[in-house]
Design a protein around this motif. Structure first.
Motif, PDB file in Angstrom:
ATOM      1  N   GLU A 136      -2.232  11.546   4.709  1.00 29.24           N
ATOM      2  CA  GLU A 136      -3.621  11.121   4.470  1.00 29.24           C
ATOM      3  C   GLU A 136      -3.719   9.694   3.951  1.00 29.24           C
ATOM      4  O   GLU A 136      -4.734   9.030   4.099  1.00 29.24           O
ATOM      5  CB  GLU A 136      -4.292  12.069   3.462  1.00 29.24           C
ATOM      6  CG  GLU A 136      -4.428  13.506   3.941  1.00 29.24           C
ATOM      7  CD  GLU A 136      -3.202  14.344   3.577  1.00 29.24           C
ATOM      8  OE1 GLU A 136      -2.153  13.744   3.218  1.00 29.24           O
ATOM      9  OE2 GLU A 136      -3.278  15.571   3.650  1.00 29.24           O
ATOM     10  N   GLY A 137      -2.663   9.235   3.312  1.00 33.71           N
ATOM     11  CA  GLY A 137      -2.667   7.924   2.684  1.00 33.71           C
ATOM     12  C   GLY A 137      -1.624   7.918   1.587  1.00 33.71           C
ATOM     13  O   GLY A 137      -0.600   8.606   1.681  1.00 33.71           O
TER      14      GLY A 137
ATOM     15  N   SER B 237      -7.150   5.400  -3.033  1.00 31.91           N
ATOM     16  CA  SER B 237      -7.926   4.912  -1.898  1.00 31.91           C
ATOM     17  C   SER B 237      -7.824   3.407  -1.730  1.00 31.91           C
ATOM     18  O   SER B 237      -7.972   2.890  -0.626  1.00 31.91           O
ATOM     19  CB  SER B 237      -9.402   5.314  -2.043  1.00 31.91           C
ATOM     20  OG  SER B 237      -9.945   4.754  -3.220  1.00 31.91           O
ATOM     21  N   ARG B 238      -7.540   2.698  -2.838  1.00 30.72           N
ATOM     22  CA  ARG B 238      -7.411   1.250  -2.749  1.00 30.72           C
ATOM     23  C   ARG B 238      -6.538   0.731  -3.874  1.00 30.72           C
ATOM     24  O   ARG B 238      -6.635   1.209  -5.014  1.00 30.72           O
ATOM     25  CB  ARG B 238      -8.786   0.574  -2.806  1.00 30.72           C
ATOM     26  CG  ARG B 238      -8.745  -0.905  -2.444  1.00 30.72           C
ATOM     27  CD  ARG B 238     -10.117  -1.528  -2.453  1.00 30.72           C
ATOM     28  NE  ARG B 238     -10.594  -1.750  -3.820  1.00 30.72           N
ATOM     29  CZ  ARG B 238     -11.574  -2.601  -4.138  1.00 30.72           C
ATOM     30  NH1 ARG B 238     -12.203  -3.255  -3.188  1.00 30.72           N
ATOM     31  NH2 ARG B 238     -11.941  -2.752  -5.380  1.00 30.72           N
TER      32      ARG B 238
ATOM     33  N   HIS C 142      -4.213  -1.089   5.996  1.00 28.70           N
ATOM     34  CA  HIS C 142      -4.703   0.282   5.869  1.00 28.70           C
ATOM     35  C   HIS C 142      -3.609   1.275   6.242  1.00 28.70           C
ATOM     36  O   HIS C 142      -2.905   1.088   7.240  1.00 28.70           O
ATOM     37  CB  HIS C 142      -5.902   0.510   6.799  1.00 28.70           C
ATOM     38  CG  HIS C 142      -7.042  -0.434   6.554  1.00 28.70           C
ATOM     39  ND1 HIS C 142      -8.088  -0.143   5.724  1.00 28.70           N
ATOM     40  CD2 HIS C 142      -7.288  -1.684   7.028  1.00 28.70           C
ATOM     41  CE1 HIS C 142      -8.941  -1.156   5.699  1.00 28.70           C
ATOM     42  NE2 HIS C 142      -8.473  -2.103   6.481  1.00 28.70           N
TER      43      HIS C 142
ATOM     44  N   GLU D  21     -12.429   4.374   8.731  1.00 28.02           N
ATOM     45  CA  GLU D  21     -11.928   3.485   7.681  1.00 28.02           C
ATOM     46  C   GLU D  21     -12.551   2.102   7.772  1.00 28.02           C
ATOM     47  O   GLU D  21     -12.908   1.501   6.751  1.00 28.02           O
ATOM     48  CB  GLU D  21     -10.401   3.378   7.786  1.00 28.02           C
ATOM     49  CG  GLU D  21      -9.767   2.411   6.792  1.00 28.02           C
ATOM     50  CD  GLU D  21      -9.872   2.878   5.352  1.00 28.02           C
ATOM     51  OE1 GLU D  21      -9.622   2.054   4.448  1.00 28.02           O
ATOM     52  OE2 GLU D  21     -10.214   4.059   5.106  1.00 28.02           O
TER      53      GLU D  21
ATOM     54  N   LYS E 289     -17.072   4.109   2.444  1.00 30.31           N
ATOM     55  CA  LYS E 289     -16.104   4.883   1.669  1.00 30.31           C
ATOM     56  C   LYS E 289     -14.715   4.831   2.264  1.00 30.31           C
ATOM     57  O   LYS E 289     -13.714   4.706   1.564  1.00 30.31           O
ATOM     58  CB  LYS E 289     -16.566   6.344   1.558  1.00 30.31           C
ATOM     59  CG  LYS E 289     -15.729   7.171   0.607  1.00 30.31           C
ATOM     60  CD  LYS E 289     -16.316   8.574   0.453  1.00 30.31           C
ATOM     61  CE  LYS E 289     -15.473   9.405  -0.518  1.00 30.31           C
ATOM     62  NZ  LYS E 289     -15.994  10.770  -0.666  1.00 30.31           N
TER      63      LYS E 289
ATOM     64  N   ILE F 247     -11.441   6.474   4.620  1.00 29.15           N
ATOM     65  CA  ILE F 247     -10.769   7.762   4.459  1.00 29.15           C
ATOM     66  C   ILE F 247      -9.281   7.636   4.127  1.00 29.15           C
ATOM     67  O   ILE F 247      -8.638   8.623   3.801  1.00 29.15           O
ATOM     68  CB  ILE F 247     -10.910   8.633   5.726  1.00 29.15           C
ATOM     69  CG1 ILE F 247     -10.271   7.922   6.933  1.00 29.15           C
ATOM     70  CG2 ILE F 247     -12.343   8.983   6.007  1.00 29.15           C
ATOM     71  CD1 ILE F 247     -10.111   8.833   8.122  1.00 29.15           C
TER      72      ILE F 247
ATOM     73  N   THR G 142      -5.913   4.781   2.664  1.00 28.25           N
ATOM     74  CA  THR G 142      -5.551   3.882   1.570  1.00 28.25           C
ATOM     75  C   THR G 142      -5.590   2.447   2.080  1.00 28.25           C
ATOM     76  O   THR G 142      -5.019   2.141   3.121  1.00 28.25           O
ATOM     77  CB  THR G 142      -4.142   4.191   1.039  1.00 28.25           C
ATOM     78  OG1 THR G 142      -4.129   5.497   0.480  1.00 28.25           O
ATOM     79  CG2 THR G 142      -3.733   3.188  -0.029  1.00 28.25           C
TER      80      THR G 142
END
Length: 297
Positions: free
Chosen positions: A211-212, A225-226, A264, A277, A282, A284, A286
């Motif tokens: 997912e990230g 997420s960031r 990303h 993304e 928002k 989805i 990272t």
């Protein structure tokens, strides 16, 4: 029009309006997409990814696809009675395996070209051998000779600029030549990172099988997420990142340090993850950003 139909139409309009500032911001900017993993082995997901990249092209982006094909290479290696062997995640590549890898990656490359052109966008498939795009030197795994595995030494992006200028979508297979013009297999993440740096890409997107990024892979609440390049380097130094994500995150930070605006990490198994993304507030996956952008927010 019935109320529920009107609501659906309005929702579509809202999605388009939300995407508008991103379309304007990234118009005529280069985005490199590294494509591989499970999303490549599933036909429906494969089509979704190609639709996403094609849409990016049609709304004004300049996408470049760098693809892998490791699972397919392993399948063909098995067909000739050989066993795929890896050292630190790198495929041990003898003469016969290199020949198989180049054959398979060429087949994958032209299949992707056909899929893009079916959607009405002109594409050209090349490898890093074409136009001297990817020049390599032998790569070792902890000092061990693993055969024809190359580390990118230099990128000559002229062939990519020429294709982009002529309105083609370049699709690159990660194969390169050394100084003696011997053929080497290149890790697709490494190739995508090197190309993104060489062309000054606005974005570099890795489509992966997770997912990230998680601070703790066993704790879903630790999803990130960031983060900035410095924060990513701190996670690596602190031993929080391991396995296949370690070299990938290293590639991400080196790309940011070399001038790529944003990197990303996305789950390629999620339909249209690339669009979600890039075109939504928002996102989805990272996103890894430059330190200065982290300070601004």
């Amino acid at each position: 029009m019935k109320d529920n139909n009107m609501e659906a139409v309005l929702q579509k309009a809202e999605v388009l309006i939300e995407a508008l500032p991103y379309i304007r911001q990234f118009n005529r900017k280069i985005i490199v997409v590294k494509y591989g993993g499970s999303a490549m082995s599933n036909e429906e997901l494969q089509k979704n990814v190609i639709k996403d990249v094609t849409l990016l092209k049609l709304v004004g982006f300049k996408p470049i696809i760098v693809h892998g094909g490791g699972k397919e290479i392993s399948r063909w290696v098995g067909k000739v009675g050989k066993e795929a062997r890896f050292v630190n995640g790198l495929r041990v590549t003898d003469d016969e395996t290199m020949e198989i890898a180049e054959m398979v990656l060429g087949k994958v490359n032209k299949n992707l070209v056909a899929m893009v052109q079916e959607l009405g966008v002109k594409a050209v498939g090349i490898s890093g051998k074409d136009g001297g795009l990817l020049q390599v030197e032998k790569k070792y795994a902890d000092g061990e000779d693993i055969g024809f595995v190359g580390a990118v030494k230099e990128v000559n992006p002229k062939v990519l600029y020429d294709l982009l200028e002529k309105d083609f979508l370049p699709i690159v297979a990660p194969i390169g030549l050394d100084d003696a013009f011997r053929t080497y297999n290149i890790n697709a993440d490494d190739a995508a990172c090197a190309i993104a740096q060489a062309v000054g890409a606005e974005k570099l997107a890795f489509l992966t099988d997770i997912e990230g990024l998680y601070k703790d892979i066993n704790d879903k609440a630790s999803f990130i997420s960031r983060l900035t390049a410095s924060e990513a380097e701190a996670l690596i130094a602190g031993g929080f990142i391991g396995g296949g994500m370690l070299p990938k995150l290293g590639n991400c930070t080196s790309a940011i340090r070399a001038g790529v605006n944003r990197v990303h990490i996305l789950d390629g198994r999620i339909p249209h993850c690339l669009l979600l993304e890039i075109f939504t507030k928002k996102g989805i996956g990272t996103a890894i950003i430059a330190d200065k952008d982290g300070q601004e927010n």
